[in-house]
Design an enzyme around this catalytic site. Structure first.
Site, PDB file in Angstrom:
ATOM      1  N   ASN A 168      16.288  47.599  32.068  1.00 22.17           N
ATOM      2  CA  ASN A 168      14.987  48.201  32.369  1.00 22.17           C
ATOM      3  C   ASN A 168      14.882  48.398  33.870  1.00 22.17           C
ATOM      4  O   ASN A 168      15.338  47.554  34.650  1.00 22.17           O
ATOM      5  CB  ASN A 168      13.838  47.282  31.938  1.00 22.17           C
ATOM      6  CG  ASN A 168      13.618  47.297  30.443  1.00 22.17           C
ATOM      7  OD1 ASN A 168      14.228  48.074  29.723  1.00 22.17           O
ATOM      8  ND2 ASN A 168      12.735  46.444  29.976  1.00 22.17           N
ATOM      9  N   LYS A 224      -8.418  59.542  29.402  1.00 21.20           N
ATOM     10  CA  LYS A 224      -8.182  59.264  27.985  1.00 21.20           C
ATOM     11  C   LYS A 224      -7.902  60.551  27.213  1.00 21.20           C
ATOM     12  O   LYS A 224      -7.003  60.606  26.380  1.00 21.20           O
ATOM     13  CB  LYS A 224      -9.409  58.556  27.364  1.00 21.20           C
ATOM     14  CG  LYS A 224      -9.561  57.116  27.749  1.00 21.20           C
ATOM     15  CD  LYS A 224      -8.566  56.234  27.053  1.00 21.20           C
ATOM     16  CE  LYS A 224      -7.630  55.473  27.922  1.00 21.20           C
ATOM     17  NZ  LYS A 224      -7.530  55.417  29.281  1.00 21.20           N
ATOM     18  N   GLU A 283      -4.464  61.992  28.082  1.00 17.67           N
ATOM     19  CA  GLU A 283      -3.388  61.127  27.616  1.00 17.67           C
ATOM     20  C   GLU A 283      -3.065  61.352  26.139  1.00 17.67           C
ATOM     21  O   GLU A 283      -1.889  61.420  25.763  1.00 17.67           O
ATOM     22  CB  GLU A 283      -3.764  59.647  27.802  1.00 17.67           C
ATOM     23  CG  GLU A 283      -3.610  59.120  29.217  1.00 17.67           C
ATOM     24  CD  GLU A 283      -4.006  57.659  29.302  1.00 17.67           C
ATOM     25  OE1 GLU A 283      -3.298  56.901  29.998  1.00 17.67           O
ATOM     26  OE2 GLU A 283      -5.018  57.264  28.693  1.00 17.67           O
TER      27      GLU A 283
END
Length: 610
Positions: free
Chosen positions: A99, A487, A490
């Site tokens: 990662n 929001k 997204e």
């Protein structure tokens, strides 16, 4: 951003690894893979583009057996989403998952190609595999090879290595990307998030920055950044085992929206009495530190940045303390002046946001009086590296688009503001009582807001064919409009923008037409009349208005304007209350658009890369 799971056991581990990846799906990814080594030193690797289920199906069709293994979900940074770019990556006997981002991967790639290595992928991770393979040739142990490799890497990484010829152990290094080790009986595990391992253990230890660890079935040995052998504290987790269950809800986001009354109660518990804030509950030495605060510097990203922007009005308007809010990725790359007696506050749901964590480390060198974090994950890097932490206790948040983390952050900051104002004599006992009672009323009021779900669902139909939306608010409702726009973009992929309503005439009015819905947050406060004037500016230009208004605000539905009349709530907590209808609106619009609500394209839950 990606997910890592590893295991060393006597039993076959592939099902544990795949189940761990399922539990990390909420973080966002584009491909998944697993590699397992058996006692006869045979390594089997399976990778698939797409969902973890694709990987699970492929594994089920093969004999993937072995007691040592690593698995990964990838979120593309270098190289397109594809099976060949999926982890794990292999070099000779070395298999790697990773990662983070290796910033100097290009010169390292050139060096390795000169040494005769052939690259199969476009990833930066393959550089790690080849480097470890090279260093292993002249190292006594795999740990030594990883140490040599880590010294050549620049950037952020949490990386796990397995050597096919030495299948009894995993080695792992952490630099800027979280790794947790799960302890079992005769078996041990690791992951990038403890949630991945809750089906097999409740005992965890968190690697610190710079740690390198070796994990076998019976032992975990750790060497810190200074080269010293160390032991890390073992913590027993009380995280929700069933956090990955949607229950009666269609999506995790929907579940988490409706969990907000309960989450807010958890945030309040033990922090407030009937009419006062318990300052000592905010954190270790909070009483002493908060009495000295003259300035607050908030650092955050995304949704957390929006909550910080809203809280700034409380810090200055209630506590009388100057407050600056800055995006972490900007703050860390500019020269800044530290004000006297300044409290640094980082905001993060995960506590692992790479830019916020880097900004914290930078700021700690610049003379801040203290650094605190408001966070939802108790074992996270921000919590461990801050002077004290105020946990939001929102419970595990799976949906990529944050909801309950936002409202609980706001509640936590309102309690913090009250504590600071109480200490500096800006908030007297009567005002404190009003604030605390308003906080106590929030869960019931949020329940009332959730009761508008069906009305808002019907409203969402109007947005089915829209490509753009403008959100307006004034004062502390401008950041609420910012969060509402975030929001919507997204999860529905509609271009959405927020504006301070008073700024309409300075440019945005040029965008107003019948194809641009304008959503207005309209509480009954001192700025109401000015907001009504802004609404009229939109109406006069043929705009399509959706006004979420206090029932006492005096709005009436007319042609081109629809009203959602909401119950009156105390002005202090109203920004938290008005957030919930905005969340519901975005959710229902996304349903109509047919998008992947919980895992929107190109996004990830825990942003652990820069």
């Amino acid at each position: 951003m990606c997910g890592i799971v590893g295991a060393v056991a006597q039993r076959d581990v592939v099902e544990i690894l795949v189940e761990g990846l399922r539990r990390l799906e909420y973080r966002g990814y584009d491909s998944a893979g697993v590699a397992v080594v058996d006692a006869d030193k045979n390594m089997t690797r399976v990778r698939r583009l797409g969902k973890v289920q694709e990987l699970a199906d492929a594994v089920a069709q093969q004999d993937v057996l072995g007691g040592t293994g690593i698995a990964h979900t990838r979120w593309a940074t270098h190289g397109e989403p594809s099976e060949i770019n999926a982890h794990p990556h292999v070099s000779g006997d070395i298999t790697v998952v990773h990662n983070g981002i290796i910033e100097n991967h290009e010169p390292l790639r050139e060096l390795l190609q000169q040494r005769g290595y052939v690259f199969e992928s476009q990833t930066d991770t393959e550089v790690i595999a080849h480097l470890v393979e090279w260093e292993r040739r002249t190292s006594d142990t795999l740990v030594e090879a990883l140490h040599k490799t880590a010294a050549q890497l620049e950037g952020a990484y949490g990386t796990v290595i397995v050597d096919r010829k030495d299948p009894e152990r995993l080695v792992v290094a952490r630099s800027g990307s979280p790794i947790v080790i799960g302890l079992g009986i005769g078996e041990n595990f690791l992951a990038s998030d403890q949630l991945a391992l809750l089906s097999v253990t409740r005992k965890f230890m968190y690697l610190e920055e710079g740690d390198v660890a070796e994990i076998t079935r019976r032992d975990v040995s750790i060497i810190d950044a200074n080269g010293d052998a160390v032991e890390r504290e073992v913590i027993e987790s009380n995280a929700e085992h069933d956090a990955g269950d949607k229950g009666q809800y269609r999506h995790f986001m929907q579940k988490e929206i409706f969990e907000q009354p309960t989450a807010l109660k958890s945030t309040m518990e033990g922090r407030i009495t009937k009419d006062s804030v318990i300052i000592e509950s905010i954190g270790v030495n909070a009483l002493e530190i908060l009495s000295k605060v003259e300035h607050v510097q908030i650092i955050a990203c995304g949704t957390s940045y929006n909550s910080g922007m809203a809280a700034r009005y409380w810090f200055e308007g209630l506590a009388g303390v100057s407050c600056d809010v800055e995006i972490a990725s900007e703050f860390r790359y500019r020269k800044f002046v530290t004000r006297p007696n300044s409290l640094l506050i980082t905001l993060s749901q995960s506590g692992e946001t790479a830019d916020t964590l880097a900004a914290l480390r930078l700021a700690k060198e610049k003379g801040y009086m203290a650094a605190m974090t408001i966070c939802n994950v108790s074992g996270s890097s921000l919590v461990r590296e801050s002077d004290f932490a105020f946990m939001t206790r929102a419970g595990t948040e799976i949906g990529v688009a944050s909801t309950k983390a936002f409202t609980t952050q706001l509640a936590a900051m309102l309690m913090l503001v009250t504590a600071i104002g109480k200490q500096n004599k800006q908030i007297d006992a009567e005002k404190e009582k009003e604030i605390v009672q308003a906080i106590h009323a929030l869960p019931v009021q949020i329940e009332a807001a959730l009761a508008y779900d069906k009305e808002i669902e019907a409203l969402a139909v109007d947005f089915a064919d829209k490509q753009h939306t403008l959100f307006l608010g004034r004062g502390e409702y401008y950041p609420i409009a910012m969060e509402a726009a975030l929001k919507l973009k997204e999860i529905s992929y509609i271009h959405a923008e927020a504006y301070a309503a008073g700024e309409l005439k300075h440019g945005p009015l040029a965008l107003i037409d019948a194809d641009m819905p304008v959503v207005v947050v309209a509480p009954n406060n001192d700025l109401l009349e000015k907001l009504k004037s802004n609404v009229e500016e939109v109406r006069a230009r043929g705009g399509l208005l959706y006004v979420f208004a206090d029932e006492k605000a005096g709005f009436e539905a007319v042609e081109g304007m629809k009203i959602v009349s909401l119950p009156h709530v105390n002005e202090i907590v109203a920004p938290i209350f008005y957030t919930v209808p905005m969340q519901l609106l975005s959710y229902h619009i996304a349903l109509i658009k047919g998008t992947d609500v919980d895992q929107p394209r190109n996004l990830a839950k825990a942003v652990t890369v820069e």
